[in-house]
Write an enzyme that holds these catalytic residues in place. Structure first.
Site, mmCIF file in Angstrom:
data_model
loop_
_atom_site.group_PDB
_atom_site.id
_atom_site.type_symbol
_atom_site.label_atom_id
_atom_site.label_comp_id
_atom_site.label_asym_id
_atom_site.label_seq_id
_atom_site.Cartn_x
_atom_site.Cartn_y
_atom_site.Cartn_z
ATOM 1 N N TYR A 140 -2.199 12.467 15.689
ATOM 2 C CA TYR A 140 -2.420 11.046 15.397
ATOM 3 C C TYR A 140 -1.223 10.220 15.859
ATOM 4 C CZ TYR A 140 -2.179 6.724 12.714
ATOM 5 O OH TYR A 140 -2.019 5.401 12.359
ATOM 6 N N ASN A 177 3.517 0.794 5.503
ATOM 7 C CA ASN A 177 2.455 1.388 4.670
ATOM 8 C C ASN A 177 1.611 0.309 3.987
ATOM 9 O OD1 ASN A 177 4.469 3.531 5.114
ATOM 10 N ND2 ASN A 177 3.131 4.716 3.800
ATOM 11 N N LYS A 233 -0.571 7.215 19.069
ATOM 12 C CA LYS A 233 0.054 5.882 18.989
ATOM 13 C C LYS A 233 1.153 5.743 20.044
ATOM 14 C CE LYS A 233 -2.353 4.231 15.563
ATOM 15 N NZ LYS A 233 -3.441 3.299 15.872
ATOM 16 N N THR A 275 5.039 5.456 12.535
ATOM 17 C CA THR A 275 5.097 6.882 12.882
ATOM 18 C C THR A 275 5.724 7.107 14.270
ATOM 19 O OG1 THR A 275 3.787 8.898 12.671
ATOM 20 C CG2 THR A 275 2.780 7.144 13.915
ATOM 21 N N SER A 297 2.077 2.046 14.745
ATOM 22 C CA SER A 297 2.490 2.570 13.435
ATOM 23 C C SER A 297 3.970 2.914 13.441
ATOM 24 C CB SER A 297 1.673 3.834 13.149
ATOM 25 O OG SER A 297 2.239 4.557 12.091
ATOM 26 N N ARG A 327 8.984 4.804 0.901
ATOM 27 C CA ARG A 327 8.211 4.160 1.961
ATOM 28 C C ARG A 327 8.282 2.646 1.815
ATOM 29 N NH1 ARG A 327 8.469 8.538 3.443
ATOM 30 N NH2 ARG A 327 6.866 10.036 4.049
ATOM 31 N N LYS A 371 -7.571 7.828 11.977
ATOM 32 C CA LYS A 371 -6.212 7.690 11.444
ATOM 33 C C LYS A 371 -5.804 8.751 10.420
ATOM 34 C CE LYS A 371 -7.444 4.744 7.578
ATOM 35 N NZ LYS A 371 -7.078 3.705 6.661
ATOM 36 N N TYR A 418 2.907 -1.012 12.033
ATOM 37 C CA TYR A 418 2.681 -1.203 10.600
ATOM 38 C C TYR A 418 3.466 -0.157 9.822
ATOM 39 C CZ TYR A 418 -1.847 -3.136 12.334
ATOM 40 O OH TYR A 418 -2.854 -3.802 12.998
HETATM 41 P P1 NAD Z 1 -9.918 2.020 9.233
HETATM 42 O O1 NAD Z 1 -10.392 3.398 9.496
HETATM 43 O O2 NAD Z 1 -10.295 1.382 7.954
HETATM 44 O O3 NAD Z 1 -10.356 1.043 10.433
HETATM 45 C C1 NAD Z 1 -10.547 1.500 11.747
HETATM 46 C C2 NAD Z 1 -11.924 1.016 12.192
HETATM 47 O O4 NAD Z 1 -12.157 1.451 13.527
HETATM 48 C C3 NAD Z 1 -13.068 1.570 11.332
HETATM 49 O O5 NAD Z 1 -13.889 0.500 10.934
HETATM 50 C C4 NAD Z 1 -13.796 2.524 12.277
HETATM 51 O O6 NAD Z 1 -15.171 2.592 11.978
HETATM 52 C C5 NAD Z 1 -13.492 1.907 13.619
HETATM 53 N N1 NAD Z 1 -13.561 2.826 14.762
HETATM 54 C C6 NAD Z 1 -12.930 4.020 14.937
HETATM 55 N N2 NAD Z 1 -13.245 4.523 16.143
HETATM 56 C C7 NAD Z 1 -14.095 3.639 16.744
HETATM 57 C C8 NAD Z 1 -14.776 3.617 17.975
HETATM 58 N N3 NAD Z 1 -14.674 4.607 18.865
HETATM 59 N N4 NAD Z 1 -15.557 2.547 18.264
HETATM 60 C C9 NAD Z 1 -15.690 1.534 17.364
HETATM 61 N N5 NAD Z 1 -15.078 1.504 16.184
HETATM 62 C C10 NAD Z 1 -14.289 2.556 15.870
HETATM 63 O O7 NAD Z 1 -8.334 2.025 9.408
HETATM 64 P P2 NAD Z 1 -7.275 0.887 9.106
HETATM 65 O O8 NAD Z 1 -6.429 1.373 8.001
HETATM 66 O O9 NAD Z 1 -7.944 -0.413 9.013
HETATM 67 O O10 NAD Z 1 -6.410 0.984 10.428
HETATM 68 C C11 NAD Z 1 -6.627 0.142 11.548
HETATM 69 C C12 NAD Z 1 -5.693 0.568 12.661
HETATM 70 O O11 NAD Z 1 -4.344 0.499 12.195
HETATM 71 C C13 NAD Z 1 -5.896 2.004 13.129
HETATM 72 O O12 NAD Z 1 -5.716 2.059 14.520
HETATM 73 C C14 NAD Z 1 -4.797 2.765 12.422
HETATM 74 O O13 NAD Z 1 -4.395 3.913 13.133
HETATM 75 C C15 NAD Z 1 -3.670 1.724 12.412
HETATM 76 N N6 NAD Z 1 -2.701 1.964 11.342
HETATM 77 C C16 NAD Z 1 -3.134 2.067 10.054
HETATM 78 C C17 NAD Z 1 -2.222 2.325 9.038
HETATM 79 C C18 NAD Z 1 -2.682 2.472 7.608
HETATM 80 O O14 NAD Z 1 -1.914 2.963 6.782
HETATM 81 N N7 NAD Z 1 -3.876 2.049 7.243
HETATM 82 C C19 NAD Z 1 -0.870 2.462 9.344
HETATM 83 C C20 NAD Z 1 -0.454 2.328 10.670
HETATM 84 C C21 NAD Z 1 -1.396 2.070 11.666
HETATM 85 C C1 UD1 Z 2 0.999 8.748 6.402
HETATM 86 C C2 UD1 Z 2 1.064 9.405 7.756
HETATM 87 C C3 UD1 Z 2 1.463 8.367 8.815
HETATM 88 C C4 UD1 Z 2 0.509 7.181 8.766
HETATM 89 C C5 UD1 Z 2 0.500 6.607 7.342
HETATM 90 C C6 UD1 Z 2 -0.438 5.464 7.175
HETATM 91 C C7 UD1 Z 2 1.662 11.748 7.296
HETATM 92 C C8 UD1 Z 2 2.676 12.812 7.511
HETATM 93 N N1 UD1 Z 2 1.986 10.518 7.736
HETATM 94 O O1 UD1 Z 2 2.264 8.235 6.119
HETATM 95 O O2 UD1 Z 2 1.415 8.944 10.097
HETATM 96 O O3 UD1 Z 2 0.914 6.183 9.682
HETATM 97 O O4 UD1 Z 2 0.120 7.649 6.427
HETATM 98 O O5 UD1 Z 2 -1.764 5.888 7.329
HETATM 99 O O6 UD1 Z 2 0.586 11.987 6.783
HETATM 100 N N2 UD1 Z 2 1.956 11.304 -1.496
HETATM 101 C C9 UD1 Z 2 1.895 12.071 -2.640
HETATM 102 N N3 UD1 Z 2 0.669 12.476 -3.076
HETATM 103 C C10 UD1 Z 2 -0.495 12.138 -2.445
HETATM 104 C C11 UD1 Z 2 -0.425 11.346 -1.269
HETATM 105 C C12 UD1 Z 2 0.831 10.967 -0.815
HETATM 106 O O7 UD1 Z 2 2.917 12.385 -3.244
HETATM 107 O O8 UD1 Z 2 -1.577 12.543 -2.888
HETATM 108 C C13 UD1 Z 2 3.274 10.847 -1.025
HETATM 109 C C14 UD1 Z 2 3.614 11.336 0.366
HETATM 110 O O9 UD1 Z 2 4.265 12.575 0.312
HETATM 111 C C15 UD1 Z 2 4.525 10.214 0.856
HETATM 112 C C16 UD1 Z 2 4.021 8.961 0.128
HETATM 113 O O10 UD1 Z 2 3.256 9.437 -0.960
HETATM 114 O O11 UD1 Z 2 5.822 10.474 0.418
HETATM 115 C C17 UD1 Z 2 3.175 8.069 0.997
HETATM 116 O O12 UD1 Z 2 2.154 8.871 1.591
HETATM 117 P P1 UD1 Z 2 1.018 8.247 2.523
HETATM 118 O O13 UD1 Z 2 0.341 7.142 1.807
HETATM 119 O O14 UD1 Z 2 0.162 9.381 3.002
HETATM 120 O O15 UD1 Z 2 1.824 7.587 3.718
HETATM 121 P P2 UD1 Z 2 2.915 8.227 4.726
HETATM 122 O O16 UD1 Z 2 3.244 9.614 4.367
HETATM 123 O O17 UD1 Z 2 4.029 7.272 4.830
#
Ligand code: NAD
Ligand code: UD1
Length: 340
Positions: free
Chosen positions: A150, A180, A154, A127, A125, A232, A85, A178
């Site tokens: 990335y 943030n 999605k 995104t 996401s 956000r 991610k 999702y």
């Molecule tokens: P995370 O990295 O904490 O969790 C993902 C888990 O998947 C990890 O435990 C990792 O070890 C496991 N994984 C990855 N590839 C694998 C594979 N090939 N086989 C088995 N396990 C595998 O991330 P998260 O924040 O918990 O996110 C979960 C999901 O939500 C992801 O798909 C991410 O893209 C999506 N998502 C997250 C956010 C965010 O901001 N955290 C936002 C939008 C979508």
């Molecule tokens: C990012 C990803 C998005 C993903 C999401 C959750 C990008 C362009 N987008 O979104 O695809 O789904 O994370 O994992 O990376 N910021 C700072 N300083 C920092 C870090 C972030 O100012 O050190 C700002 C960023 O510019 C943004 C906000 O904080 O405006 C949130 O950032 P972040 O937590 O990375 O989330 P997204 O940018 O929304």
């Protein structure tokens, strides 16, 4: 009681969802290769809930190993969290991201097909709304143009799941977009544990607060927003996890594909959230302003009406809760699950 397979369930969102599912009475099986997590998070799930979790260390792309889980358990539904991610890393290593994220999805779908499992919830996401759509985002908007691999994974995985459901009328697919997710479980023993330098805002803020980083750089202060910093839709990870419980109830009753935004509907700027974190926790964060980060949109937030109207889900926690819970976790566990 229904048994739910959480692919990637040891991660940040998966572990919080496991707690909520167990507390709602579901059985949980976790499949994870720990590429971005560790088994300790599952122990914490067990500690919070007092229930046992069956965990398999498998790469979800590995069909032979994944099949064993379906053979040994009668799985009623899958929640697919397993994916890479990190946006910046996906630009540098696109093939790794396409291979991992798409293959995990295809392998899960193949196993589901072979073992007659019809229900899947996918971690999508915000995104996928891309650059073209105006905020607030609603689910019927067309998917847009992403700025990085990335995001494209999605978009592609949503398409793959839609096509699978079109071909099999008994399938029920829920795409959860999702916004943030931030914060941590209120126990203070479970939270986000990023490896290396955090990419996302709040884990970075928390590491500055605990002394692991010197200062936060705010990326850009000349955006067309009220205070010039990006806005956000930050959502408490426990609210997000509870959204999955509602989605599980729904996926069993539905057929076809349904999309839901999981957000609060209210945007906050980088400055607002950093100020709230400082005030709520009575801690100073050193801040510097830097250039804009490539690919960042000025604003991203949900219209969350559909999840309320159809799932009966809405967020219960506010920004102050998110900041306090994050700090409780980070201050109790300065180095995450693997204490130094
Ligand atoms: P995370 O990295 O904490 O969790 C993902 C888990 O998947 C990890 O435990 C990792 O070890 C496991 N994984 C990855 N590839 C694998 C594979 N090939 N086989 C088995 N396990 C595998 O991330 P998260 O924040 O918990 O996110 C979960 C999901 O939500 C992801 O798909 C991410 O893209 C999506 N998502 C997250 C956010 C965010 O901001 N955290 C936002 C939008 C979508
Ligand atoms: C990012 C990803 C998005 C993903 C999401 C959750 C990008 C362009 N987008 O979104 O695809 O789904 O994370 O994992 O990376 N910021 C700072 N300083 C920092 C870090 C972030 O100012 O050190 C700002 C960023 O510019 C943004 C906000 O904080 O405006 C949130 O950032 P972040 O937590 O990375 O989330 P997204 O940018 O929304």
């Amino acid at each position: 009681m229904s048994k739910i397979l959480l692919a990637g369930g040891a991660g940040y969102i998966g572990s919080h969802t496991a707690v909520e599912l167990l507390e709602a009475g579901y059985e949980v099986v976790i499949a994870d290769n720990y590429s971005n997590s560790c088994p300790e998070s599952i122990k914490r799930v067990e500690k919070i809930t007092g229930k046992q979790v069956q965990a398999y260390e498998v790469d979800v792309k590995d069909k032979d190993k994944l099949s064993v889980i379906f053979k040994e358990n009668k799985i009623d539904a899958v929640i697919h969290f397993a994916g890479l991610k990190a946006v910046g890393e996906s630009v540098e290593k696109p093939v790794l991201y396409y291979r991992n994220n798409i293959d995990t999805t295809l392998t899960l779908l193949e196993c589901m097909n072979e073992y007659g499992v019809k229900n899947i919830i996918f971690s999508s996401s915000a995104t996928v709304y891309g650059e073209e759509n105006p905020v607030p985002y609603t689910e019927e908007m067309k998917r847009g143009t992403c700025t990085n691999p990335y995001g494209w994974t999605k978009v592609m995985m949503e398409q793959i799941l839609e096509d699978a459901a079109k071909a099999d009328k008994d399938m029920s697919v829920v795409l959860l977009r999702y916004f943030n997710p931030i914060g941590a479980h209120e126990s203070g023993i479970m939270g986000e544990d990023p490896q290396g330098i955090p990419n996302n805002l709040m884990p970075y803020v928390a590491q500055v607060a605990v002394g692991r980083r010197d200062h936060l750089t705010i990326f850009g202060k000349d955006y067309p927003t009220p205070d010039g910093t990006c806005r956000r839709d930050y959502i408490h990870v426990v609210d997000l996890a509870k959204g999955h419980v509602k989605a599980i109830d729904f996926v069993f009753k539905n057929k076809g594909v349904e999309v839901f935004n999981l957000g609060t509907g209210t945007p906050y700027s980088v400055t607002e959230i950093v100020t709230t974190f400082q005030k709520e926790n009575d801690i100073e964060i050193k801040v510097e302003y830097g250039d804009r980060r490539a690919g960042d949109l000025p604003e991203s937030y949900a219209n969350a009406d559909k999840a309320l109207n159809v799932l009966g889900w809405k967020t219960e926690k506010n920004l102050a809760d998110m900041c306090r819970d994050l700090w409780r976790w980070q201050s109790n566990n300065p180095y995450g699950y693997n204490q130094k």
